[in-house]
Design an enzyme around this catalytic site. Structure first.
Site, PDB file in Angstrom:
ATOM      1  N   ASP A 194       0.836  -1.204   0.000  1.00 44.44           N
ATOM      2  CA  ASP A 194       0.000   0.000   0.000  1.00 44.44           C
ATOM      3  C   ASP A 194       0.868   1.248   0.000  1.00 44.44           C
ATOM      4  O   ASP A 194       1.583   1.524   0.970  1.00 44.44           O
ATOM      5  CB  ASP A 194      -0.889   0.004   1.261  1.00 44.44           C
ATOM      6  CG  ASP A 194      -1.780   1.238   1.291  1.00 44.44           C
ATOM      7  OD1 ASP A 194      -2.659   1.350   0.414  1.00 44.44           O
ATOM      8  OD2 ASP A 194      -1.590   2.102   2.178  1.00 44.44           O
ATOM      9  N   TYR A 208       2.644   9.810   0.059  1.00 39.58           N
ATOM     10  CA  TYR A 208       3.735   9.246   0.873  1.00 39.58           C
ATOM     11  C   TYR A 208       5.118   9.559   0.295  1.00 39.58           C
ATOM     12  O   TYR A 208       6.133   9.339   0.961  1.00 39.58           O
ATOM     13  CB  TYR A 208       3.604   7.726   1.031  1.00 39.58           C
ATOM     14  CG  TYR A 208       2.314   7.229   1.639  1.00 39.58           C
ATOM     15  CD1 TYR A 208       1.421   8.094   2.268  1.00 39.58           C
ATOM     16  CD2 TYR A 208       1.963   5.891   1.590  1.00 39.58           C
ATOM     17  CE1 TYR A 208       0.227   7.642   2.816  1.00 39.58           C
ATOM     18  CE2 TYR A 208       0.777   5.426   2.140  1.00 39.58           C
ATOM     19  CZ  TYR A 208      -0.084   6.306   2.740  1.00 39.58           C
ATOM     20  OH  TYR A 208      -1.265   5.839   3.279  1.00 39.58           O
ATOM     21  N   LYS A 249      -2.829   5.822  -4.384  1.00 42.95           N
ATOM     22  CA  LYS A 249      -3.977   6.700  -4.122  1.00 42.95           C
ATOM     23  C   LYS A 249      -3.744   8.081  -4.719  1.00 42.95           C
ATOM     24  O   LYS A 249      -2.601   8.570  -4.738  1.00 42.95           O
ATOM     25  CB  LYS A 249      -4.179   6.860  -2.606  1.00 42.95           C
ATOM     26  CG  LYS A 249      -4.038   5.576  -1.808  1.00 42.95           C
ATOM     27  CD  LYS A 249      -4.340   5.774  -0.340  1.00 42.95           C
ATOM     28  CE  LYS A 249      -3.988   4.543   0.473  1.00 42.95           C
ATOM     29  NZ  LYS A 249      -2.548   4.424   0.813  1.00 42.95           N
ATOM     30  N   HIS A 292      -7.784   9.024  -1.957  1.00 41.77           N
ATOM     31  CA  HIS A 292      -7.186   8.945  -0.620  1.00 41.77           C
ATOM     32  C   HIS A 292      -8.134   9.445   0.481  1.00 41.77           C
ATOM     33  O   HIS A 292      -8.285   8.807   1.512  1.00 41.77           O
ATOM     34  CB  HIS A 292      -5.873   9.740  -0.622  1.00 41.77           C
ATOM     35  CG  HIS A 292      -4.888   9.297   0.412  1.00 41.77           C
ATOM     36  ND1 HIS A 292      -3.535   9.360   0.207  1.00 41.77           N
ATOM     37  CD2 HIS A 292      -5.039   8.802   1.658  1.00 41.77           C
ATOM     38  CE1 HIS A 292      -2.897   8.913   1.282  1.00 41.77           C
ATOM     39  NE2 HIS A 292      -3.795   8.574   2.181  1.00 41.77           N
TER      40      HIS A 292
HETATM   41  N1  LIG Z   1      -5.778   5.649   3.594  1.00 43.19           N
HETATM   42  C1  LIG Z   1      -5.331   6.409   4.560  1.00 43.19           C
HETATM   43  O1  LIG Z   1      -5.808   7.534   4.785  1.00 43.19           O
HETATM   44  C2  LIG Z   1      -4.219   5.904   5.433  1.00 43.19           C
HETATM   45  C3  LIG Z   1      -3.853   6.612   6.584  1.00 43.19           C
HETATM   46  C4  LIG Z   1      -2.827   6.104   7.381  1.00 43.19           C
HETATM   47  C5  LIG Z   1      -2.196   4.919   7.019  1.00 43.19           C
HETATM   48  N2  LIG Z   1      -2.563   4.257   5.871  1.00 43.19           N
HETATM   49  C6  LIG Z   1      -1.892   2.988   5.456  1.00 43.19           C
HETATM   50  O2  LIG Z   1      -2.015   2.037   6.501  1.00 43.19           O
HETATM   51  C7  LIG Z   1      -0.714   1.583   6.876  1.00 43.19           C
HETATM   52  C8  LIG Z   1      -0.686   1.182   8.341  1.00 43.19           C
HETATM   53  O3  LIG Z   1      -0.982   2.258   9.200  1.00 43.19           O
HETATM   54  P1  LIG Z   1       0.120   2.931  10.123  1.00 43.19           P
HETATM   55  O4  LIG Z   1       1.459   2.770   9.498  1.00 43.19           O
HETATM   56  O5  LIG Z   1      -0.351   4.286  10.427  1.00 43.19           O
HETATM   57  O6  LIG Z   1       0.015   2.127  11.506  1.00 43.19           O
HETATM   58  P2  LIG Z   1       0.218   0.631  12.027  1.00 43.19           P
HETATM   59  O7  LIG Z   1       0.523  -0.293  10.909  1.00 43.19           O
HETATM   60  O8  LIG Z   1      -0.931   0.356  12.930  1.00 43.19           O
HETATM   61  O9  LIG Z   1       1.488   0.795  12.969  1.00 43.19           O
HETATM   62  C9  LIG Z   1       2.763   1.006  12.445  1.00 43.19           C
HETATM   63  C10 LIG Z   1       3.688   1.290  13.614  1.00 43.19           C
HETATM   64  O10 LIG Z   1       3.764   0.148  14.475  1.00 43.19           O
HETATM   65  C11 LIG Z   1       5.100  -0.357  14.513  1.00 43.19           C
HETATM   66  N3  LIG Z   1       4.975  -1.828  14.414  1.00 43.19           N
HETATM   67  C12 LIG Z   1       4.752  -2.562  13.302  1.00 43.19           C
HETATM   68  N4  LIG Z   1       4.681  -3.871  13.591  1.00 43.19           N
HETATM   69  C13 LIG Z   1       4.837  -3.968  14.933  1.00 43.19           C
HETATM   70  C14 LIG Z   1       4.869  -5.073  15.821  1.00 43.19           C
HETATM   71  N5  LIG Z   1       4.725  -6.316  15.366  1.00 43.19           N
HETATM   72  N6  LIG Z   1       5.041  -4.819  17.145  1.00 43.19           N
HETATM   73  C15 LIG Z   1       5.186  -3.553  17.598  1.00 43.19           C
HETATM   74  N7  LIG Z   1       5.180  -2.459  16.796  1.00 43.19           N
HETATM   75  C16 LIG Z   1       5.017  -2.684  15.471  1.00 43.19           C
HETATM   76  C17 LIG Z   1       5.825   0.270  13.343  1.00 43.19           C
HETATM   77  O11 LIG Z   1       7.170   0.557  13.638  1.00 43.19           O
HETATM   78  P3  LIG Z   1       8.429  -0.102  12.833  1.00 43.19           P
HETATM   79  O12 LIG Z   1       8.290   0.244  11.370  1.00 43.19           O
HETATM   80  O13 LIG Z   1       9.604   0.559  13.482  1.00 43.19           O
HETATM   81  O14 LIG Z   1       8.349  -1.578  13.074  1.00 43.19           O
HETATM   82  C18 LIG Z   1       5.084   1.592  13.174  1.00 43.19           C
HETATM   83  O15 LIG Z   1       5.589   2.565  14.070  1.00 43.19           O
HETATM   84  C19 LIG Z   1       0.172   2.778   6.528  1.00 43.19           C
HETATM   85  O16 LIG Z   1       1.535   2.447   6.502  1.00 43.19           O
HETATM   86  C20 LIG Z   1      -0.399   3.185   5.199  1.00 43.19           C
HETATM   87  O17 LIG Z   1       0.047   2.311   4.159  1.00 43.19           O
HETATM   88  C21 LIG Z   1      -3.560   4.729   5.087  1.00 43.19           C
END
Ligand SMILES: NC(=O)c1ccc[n+]([C@@H]2O[C@H](COP(=O)([O-])OP(=O)(O)OC[C@H]3O[C@@H](n4cnc5c(N)ncnc54)[C@H](OP(=O)(O)O)[C@@H]3O)[C@@H](O)[C@H]2O)c1
Length: 277
Positions: free
Chosen positions: A48, A53, A78, A111
């Site tokens: 994704d 980004y 997006k 998005h």
């Molecule tokens: N459509 C939208 O509006 C929108 C908005 C926000 C996000 N997104 C998408 O959704 C994806 C996921 O959301 P997100 O990145 O905000 O949050 P997330 O996946 O809930 O959390 C990511 C965070 O958690 C850490 N992490 C990952 N695996 C872990 C584990 N097994 N144990 C402990 N910590 C862990 C990562 O750090 P490390 O990398 O240091 O491991 C990072 O800081 C985004 O990357 C993006 O692609 C879309």
């Protein structure tokens, strides 16, 4: 090239989509180029990204560097806020493919709806055109409420295959889940791990101990038990491996209910007012 153990779900059009994908928000180009080959080796196929980004070049490099053929990936990008509108979106899509250095996408999303600008219907019409031209295999939306989806369907006759929304045990989005189930829309979940405190919750830790799994694995399993498609982001190989190792156990109905009891402790960003560049 590694094999994949991620089950697939079938979108309305018959297109196969992996149930779990790699988020890339906050990855730089270099992070994405380094991380995707590791992730692909572990079985990740859905990636994704988004124009916002600023890492689409790195995503393309990572895919090519992985040794896994492009056709085995499911690449999602997006259209950003500044590119809403019919002509701008067509151009933005070309630029996304240029940066990725790919000749098609698997899924292209709006998005955010940004209803204040009232251009999401025109933007959707451009996505429909891109789909009909065969340049993306599916189109969808992100952060759309049922009312916004009703409107694009009323105005174009075409509905989204996917809605990507903020969803985890703290913000369970009942109304959007019910609407998606009724209309055959697959839900991808962003911030699936809640980016922090969620993993320290007692109910999550208790389940982790019972199953011999990590808290993140319990939370990702909670998404899968609901038929949701989570997009956890990590750049760490140990976490990438753990986050995809969630297909060999199940939560009990009581555990699912207990974890869902966290609902209401995270407030979803409001699609009516959120503006992105
Ligand atoms: N459509 C939208 O509006 C929108 C908005 C926000 C996000 N997104 C998408 O959704 C994806 C996921 O959301 P997100 O990145 O905000 O949050 P997330 O996946 O809930 O959390 C990511 C965070 O958690 C850490 N992490 C990952 N695996 C872990 C584990 N097994 N144990 C402990 N910590 C862990 C990562 O750090 P490390 O990398 O240091 O491991 C990072 O800081 C985004 O990357 C993006 O692609 C879309």
């Amino acid at each position: 090239m590694g094999a994949t153990n991620v089950p697939i779900t079938t979108l309305g059009s018959g297109l196969a989509m992996p149930y779990l994908g790699l988020g890339t928000w906050t990855m730089t180009d270099a992070d994405a180029a380094d991380t995707i080959p590791v992730a692909a080796g572990l079985g990740y196929r859905m990636i994704d990204t988004a124009a916002l980004y600023q890492n689409e070049r790195g995503v393309g490099q990572g895919v090519r560097g992985s040794g896994t053929p492009r056709e085995e990936f499911f690449i999602v990008s997006k259209v950003r806020g500044r590119d809403h509108g019919y002509d701008r979106t067509l151009k933005a899509f070309d630029e996304t493919l240029d940066r990725l250095d790919m000749d098609y996408l698997d899924l292209y999303l709006i998005h955010w709806p940004m209803p204040g600008r009232d251009l999401y219907v025109e933007t959707w019409k451009a996505l429909v055109r891109i789909l009909r031209d065969g340049r993306t295999k599916a189109i969808g939306v992100s952060n759309f409420t049922p009312a916004y989806i009703d409107r694009i369907v009323a105005e174009t006759g075409v509905g989204p295959a996917v809605n990507q929304i903020q969803l985890n045990p703290r913000v369970t989005q009942r109304a959007s889940r019910a609407y998606a189930a009724e209309h055959g829309i697959a839900l991808q979940t962003w911030r699936p791990l809640g980016q922090g405190d969620l993993l320290a919750e007692r109910v999550v830790q208790d389940s982790a101990q019972r199953h011999g799994k990590t808290p993140a694995q319990i939370v990702l399993r909670w998404h899968l038990e609901h038929g949701l498609s989570p997009l956890p982001k990590s750049v760490r190989p140990d976490r990438l491996a753990a986050n995809i190792d969630v297909f060999d156990f199940s939560l009990t109905p009581a555990e699912i209910d207990a974890i869902s009891g966290l609902d209401g402790t995270e407030i979803a960003d409001d699609p009516a007012t959120t503006e992105i560049d």
